[in-house]
Write a protein that holds these residues in place. Structure first.
Motif, PDB file in Angstrom:
ATOM      1  N   GLY A  82       0.814  -1.207   0.000  1.00 53.27           N
ATOM      2  CA  GLY A  82       0.000   0.000   0.000  1.00 53.27           C
ATOM      3  C   GLY A  82       0.850   1.260   0.000  1.00 53.27           C
ATOM      4  O   GLY A  82       1.965   1.284  -0.532  1.00 53.27           O
ATOM      5  N   ARG A  83       0.312   2.293   0.645  1.00 56.68           N
ATOM      6  CA  ARG A  83       1.008   3.575   0.737  1.00 56.68           C
ATOM      7  C   ARG A  83       1.191   3.945   2.206  1.00 56.68           C
ATOM      8  O   ARG A  83       0.596   3.336   3.101  1.00 56.68           O
ATOM      9  N   TRP A  84       1.992   4.997   2.436  1.00 59.34           N
ATOM     10  CA  TRP A  84       2.443   5.302   3.799  1.00 59.34           C
ATOM     11  C   TRP A  84       2.800   6.779   3.881  1.00 59.34           C
ATOM     12  O   TRP A  84       3.350   7.335   2.927  1.00 59.34           O
ATOM     13  N   CYS A  85       2.474   7.408   5.001  1.00 59.70           N
ATOM     14  CA  CYS A  85       2.777   8.829   5.188  1.00 59.70           C
ATOM     15  C   CYS A  85       3.509   9.041   6.500  1.00 59.70           C
ATOM     16  O   CYS A  85       3.080   8.551   7.559  1.00 59.70           O
ATOM     17  N   ASP A  86       4.604   9.775   6.433  1.00 62.86           N
ATOM     18  CA  ASP A  86       5.361  10.169   7.621  1.00 62.86           C
ATOM     19  C   ASP A  86       4.689  11.390   8.243  1.00 62.86           C
ATOM     20  O   ASP A  86       4.449  12.391   7.568  1.00 62.86           O
ATOM     21  N   VAL A  87       4.385  11.307   9.551  1.00 58.77           N
ATOM     22  CA  VAL A  87       3.764  12.432  10.257  1.00 58.77           C
ATOM     23  C   VAL A  87       4.743  12.954  11.299  1.00 58.77           C
ATOM     24  O   VAL A  87       4.386  13.232  12.445  1.00 58.77           O
ATOM     25  N   GLY A  88       5.996  13.086  10.903  1.00 57.45           N
ATOM     26  CA  GLY A  88       7.024  13.561  11.816  1.00 57.45           C
ATOM     27  C   GLY A  88       7.122  15.068  11.894  1.00 57.45           C
ATOM     28  O   GLY A  88       7.748  15.602  12.813  1.00 57.45           O
ATOM     29  N   ARG A  89       6.507  15.771  10.931  1.00 62.27           N
ATOM     30  CA  ARG A  89       6.535  17.237  10.891  1.00 62.27           C
ATOM     31  C   ARG A  89       5.102  17.754  10.775  1.00 62.27           C
ATOM     32  O   ARG A  89       4.211  17.026  10.341  1.00 62.27           O
ATOM     33  N   PRO A  90       4.875  19.040  11.124  1.00 65.67           N
ATOM     34  CA  PRO A  90       3.493  19.563  11.082  1.00 65.67           C
ATOM     35  C   PRO A  90       2.823  19.396   9.727  1.00 65.67           C
ATOM     36  O   PRO A  90       1.625  19.076   9.657  1.00 65.67           O
ATOM     37  N   GLU A  91       3.563  19.602   8.644  1.00 64.05           N
ATOM     38  CA  GLU A  91       2.954  19.490   7.325  1.00 64.05           C
ATOM     39  C   GLU A  91       2.514  18.060   7.004  1.00 64.05           C
ATOM     40  O   GLU A  91       1.699  17.835   6.103  1.00 64.05           O
ATOM     41  N   GLY A  92       3.037  17.088   7.741  1.00 61.79           N
ATOM     42  CA  GLY A  92       2.644  15.706   7.525  1.00 61.79           C
ATOM     43  C   GLY A  92       1.210  15.416   7.933  1.00 61.79           C
ATOM     44  O   GLY A  92       0.624  14.441   7.462  1.00 61.79           O
ATOM     45  N   ILE A  93       0.639  16.245   8.808  1.00 62.12           N
ATOM     46  CA  ILE A  93      -0.737  16.002   9.257  1.00 62.12           C
ATOM     47  C   ILE A  93      -1.706  16.123   8.090  1.00 62.12           C
ATOM     48  O   ILE A  93      -2.526  15.237   7.846  1.00 62.12           O
ATOM     49  N   ALA A  94      -1.618  17.227   7.331  1.00 69.04           N
ATOM     50  CA  ALA A  94      -2.514  17.411   6.186  1.00 69.04           C
ATOM     51  C   ALA A  94      -2.268  16.348   5.119  1.00 69.04           C
ATOM     52  O   ALA A  94      -3.219  15.857   4.491  1.00 69.04           O
ATOM     53  N   LEU A  95      -1.001  15.986   4.913  1.00 70.06           N
ATOM     54  CA  LEU A  95      -0.703  14.946   3.934  1.00 70.06           C
ATOM     55  C   LEU A  95      -1.325  13.614   4.341  1.00 70.06           C
ATOM     56  O   LEU A  95      -1.883  12.887   3.508  1.00 70.06           O
ATOM     57  N   ALA A  96      -1.224  13.278   5.625  1.00 65.27           N
ATOM     58  CA  ALA A  96      -1.812  12.023   6.114  1.00 65.27           C
ATOM     59  C   ALA A  96      -3.321  12.050   6.015  1.00 65.27           C
ATOM     60  O   ALA A  96      -3.948  11.040   5.661  1.00 65.27           O
TER      61      ALA A  96
END
Length: 225
Positions: free
Chosen positions: A204-218
């Motif tokens: 599948g796919r995967w999103c890093d939420v290590g930075r603030p901008e990762g929240i919207a991407l996730a």
């Protein structure tokens, strides 16, 4: 077959900036739910014998959140022990034998990553099995690839795949490491030398939420599922 699960939840979350001033990173919400609850969904889905979380930064907040969910906690104090030291300290709570470890600061879109690992685990030839992704299947990640994977799944350092933050690992060699706080990279390098570090490609796919901008991407990744 199932295995105990360790959630790595002790970090400071410094890359999150002001978002971690009043809470630990695992309690940051993504699409209305704390990151750690999303990780717990994956863990509960495989019915492990026990789930442990290591704690350090704002530990009481996390302990209060996790206690009603039946999660055992391993407090790292006065210093944070990193992934290797944290796993070693938690071993009496996890039991003997291999362990699943999971980073809560990522979001997965696809089949349960822990179930994928369990189905592919071969302890006779593996000391660790890392769930990896092709870089094109990752969202919000920067930096070089982590490993090169051969046709048999064996890993070495180099370009090719990205480690997703979920693995099965045999912790037997942890007792040989003299440092109190250390990264599991030390264990992985030993396993590479012995030809016993393996990877599995996540479908599948995967999103890093290590930075603030990762929240919207996730949240965008979740909305696409």
């Amino acid at each position: 077959m199932t295995l105990p699960v360790l959630l790595f939840a002790a970090g400071f979350g410094t890359r999150m900036g002001a978002l971690t001033a009043d809470r630990p990173k695992p309690l940051i919400p993504v699409a209305g739910r704390p990151l750690i609850d999303r990780a717990l969904d994956l863990a509960h889905d495989i019915t492990p014998p026990r789930i442990v979380a290591n704690l350090h930064y704002k530990a009481q907040m996390l302990a209060d959140h996790l206690a009603p969910q039946g999660v055992i906690t391993s407090l790292e104090w006065p210093e944070v022990l990193e992934t290797g030291g944290g796993l070693r300290q938690a071993l009496p709570l996890l039991g003997d034998g291999p362990v699943i470890t999971l980073n809560p600061d990522v979001v997965w879109a696809g089949p349960n990553p822990l179930a994928q690992l369990l189905a592919a685990w071969e302890p006779a030839r593996m000391d660790a099995l890392l769930l990896c992704l092709d870089p094109a299947c990752t969202v919000g990640r920067t930096g070089p690839d982590d490993f090169t994977m051969d046709a048999c799944g064996r890993l070495t350092r180099g370009p090719g795949v990205v480690y997703g933050g979920a693995q099965i690992i045999n912790p037997a060699g942890l007792s040989d490491i003299p440092e109190k706080a250390f990264s599991l990279n030390l264990m992985w390098d030993r396993m590479i030398d012995q030809g016993r570090l393996f990877g599995l490609r996540y479908p599948g796919r995967w999103c890093d939420v290590g930075r603030p901008e990762g929240i919207a991407l996730a949240e965008g990744l979740i909305a696409d599922v």
